[in-house]
Scaffold this active site. Structure first.
Site, short mmCIF file in Angstrom:
data_model
loop_
_atom_site.label_atom_id
_atom_site.label_comp_id
_atom_site.label_asym_id
_atom_site.label_seq_id
_atom_site.Cartn_x
_atom_site.Cartn_y
_atom_site.Cartn_z
CG ASP A 51 25.45 -53.91 29.98
OD1 ASP A 51 24.25 -53.36 30.54
OD2 ASP A 51 26.29 -54.13 30.20
NE ARG B 137 18.96 -51.51 37.70
CZ ARG B 137 20.08 -51.91 37.08
NH1 ARG B 137 21.37 -51.49 37.48
NH2 ARG B 137 19.98 -52.41 35.98
CD GLU C 272 20.11 -65.85 29.98
OE1 GLU C 272 20.12 -64.99 29.12
OE2 GLU C 272 20.00 -67.07 29.77
CG ASN C 273 17.94 -58.67 30.99
OD1 ASN C 273 17.82 -58.27 29.98
ND2 ASN C 273 18.73 -58.67 31.71
NE ARG D 131 28.67 -59.83 31.76
CZ ARG D 131 29.31 -58.90 32.41
NH1 ARG D 131 30.48 -59.04 32.89
NH2 ARG D 131 28.48 -58.26 33.15
CG LEU D 132 29.10 -62.40 22.83
CD1 LEU D 132 29.19 -63.63 21.93
CD2 LEU D 132 28.36 -61.49 21.98
C1 IPE Z 1 22.66 -57.98 28.49
O1 IPE Z 1 23.04 -56.93 29.44
C2 IPE Z 1 21.05 -57.90 28.10
C3 IPE Z 1 20.69 -56.57 27.57
C4 IPE Z 1 21.53 -55.80 27.02
C5 IPE Z 1 19.26 -56.56 27.45
P1 IPE Z 1 22.91 -57.66 31.04
O2 IPE Z 1 23.32 -56.13 31.77
O3 IPE Z 1 21.85 -58.12 31.33
O4 IPE Z 1 24.09 -58.35 30.97
P2 IPE Z 1 24.95 -59.04 32.30
O5 IPE Z 1 23.95 -59.47 33.13
O6 IPE Z 1 25.99 -57.81 32.86
O7 IPE Z 1 25.97 -60.13 31.70
C1 IPE Z 2 20.75 -52.45 29.72
O1 IPE Z 2 21.17 -51.76 31.15
C2 IPE Z 2 19.40 -52.88 29.81
C3 IPE Z 2 19.03 -53.93 29.90
C4 IPE Z 2 19.47 -55.18 30.19
C5 IPE Z 2 17.54 -54.19 29.67
P1 IPE Z 2 21.30 -52.67 32.50
O2 IPE Z 2 20.11 -52.21 33.06
O3 IPE Z 2 21.92 -53.78 32.35
O4 IPE Z 2 22.31 -51.39 33.17
P2 IPE Z 2 23.52 -51.72 34.09
O5 IPE Z 2 24.40 -52.78 33.30
O6 IPE Z 2 22.91 -52.64 35.25
O7 IPE Z 2 24.29 -50.82 34.54
MG MG Z 3 23.64 -54.62 32.35
#
Ligand code: IPE
Ligand code: IPE
Ligand code: MG
Length: 269
Positions: free
Chosen positions: A31, A44, A78-79, A205-206
């Site tokens: 993350d 990003r 959820e992504n 968090r998970l």
């Molecule tokens: C968790 O990260 C998913 C991955 C690392 C692929 P997110 O960035 O999606 O989680 P939240 O939304 O902060 O909980």
């Molecule tokens: C983790 O980084 C990668 C994925 C969730 C695919 P993020 O894209 O969630 O980066 P932040 O948390 O927004 O900084």
């Molecule tokens: Mg993230």
């Protein structure tokens, strides 16, 4: 047996860490890519691109340390809620990762598995995944589990649905449903539960990652963003893990297989 302690890829350097205090299975919530990029004035997606470099580094180090299983959270169920442009960049990165890195992973004796729902996944990605799993299925040095379009609640719901269907067909007695039966119907029932879960970015968090499997996992939350994850960060997490007192509900640490309701038990390993 799930462990391959006596086997090692030729191009993995000599093991540096094979003690009982090292995790057999490490889960990683990669993350902070977006924040890494925006804090530097980049878009990003540049963080995601750099995140793949951190991933390559991490797999290599995990191989050196003879960690048998590494599960990476690549894309959550959820992504899809993110802007279409970012989602399509992430899908493109997965395609490129499989195309560019699979040969090297295979040569290093890495088995690739993908967990998650195949729903909404573009057909070309499904074939890339299927081919990668097929090509590497006999490899035994390390298993890289890619959690893609993965959600723990969806996984548990899928398992419940399968069991309900078996019950309706009269194949199982609903009264006999226990944790082992649920575990046996998850996406990768033969893979032991994670011992250690690392999350970067400072979030604690998970986010729907391996909730069932993490029942007795140790958690290490690192205050760095994923593109900055390196050997020092990995060592910090492993040292933290080694210092933890795992009890599994008893009064002292269990000696051999840590999982009290291990899915491994079902496969006789
Ligand atoms: C968790 O990260 C998913 C991955 C690392 C692929 P997110 O960035 O999606 O989680 P939240 O939304 O902060 O909980
Ligand atoms: C983790 O980084 C990668 C994925 C969730 C695919 P993020 O894209 O969630 O980066 P932040 O948390 O927004 O900084
Ligand atoms: Mg993230």
């Amino acid at each position: 047996m799930m462990r391959d302690d006596n086997k090692q890829a030729d191009d993995f350097p000599a093991p540096q860490r094979a003690a009982a205090s090292s995790p057999r299975h490490v889960g990683i919530i990669m993350d902070g890519n977006g924040r890494w990029a925006t804090s530097r004035g980049f878009p990003r997606v540049e963080g995601h691109r750099r995140g793949v470099e951190a991933l390559r580094r991490t797999i290599r180090i995990a191989g050196e340390y003879r960690i048998s299983f590494v599960t990476i959270y690549a894309f959550s169920a959820e992504n899809w809620r993110r802007p279409a442009q970012e989602v399509s960049y992430l899908l493109g990165l997965l395609r490129r990762f499989i195309r560019n890195d699979l040969a090297e992973l295979h040569a290093s004796g890495v088995r690739v598995r993908v967990i998650g729902s195949r729903e909404n996944v573009p057909p070309d990605i499904i074939s890339l995944i299927t081919d990668a799993e097929e090509m590497t299925k006999a490899n035994t040095n390390m298993t890289l589990v890619v959690a893609f379009n993965y959600g723990s609640r969806q996984e548990i719901a899928d398992a419940a649905r399968k069991l309900a269907q078996q019950a309706v067909r009269g194949e199982i007695d609903p009264a006999a449903i226990d944790p082992a039966m649920i575990g046996a119907n998850l996406y990768a029932p033969d893979i032991p539960d994670p011992d250690l879960i690392i999350r970067t970015s400072g979030e604690q968090r998970l986010s729907n990652f391996l909730m069932w499997q993490a029942a007795y996992a140790e958690f290490v939350f690192l205050p760095i963003h994923w593109p900055d994850f390196d050997r020092a960060a990995f060592d910090t997490a492993l040292a933290e893990f080694a210092a933890r007192d795992r009890r599994f509900g008893a009064l002292s640490a269990a000696p051999a297989d840590p999982a009290p309701v291990g899915r491994a038990a079902l496969t006789g390993s």
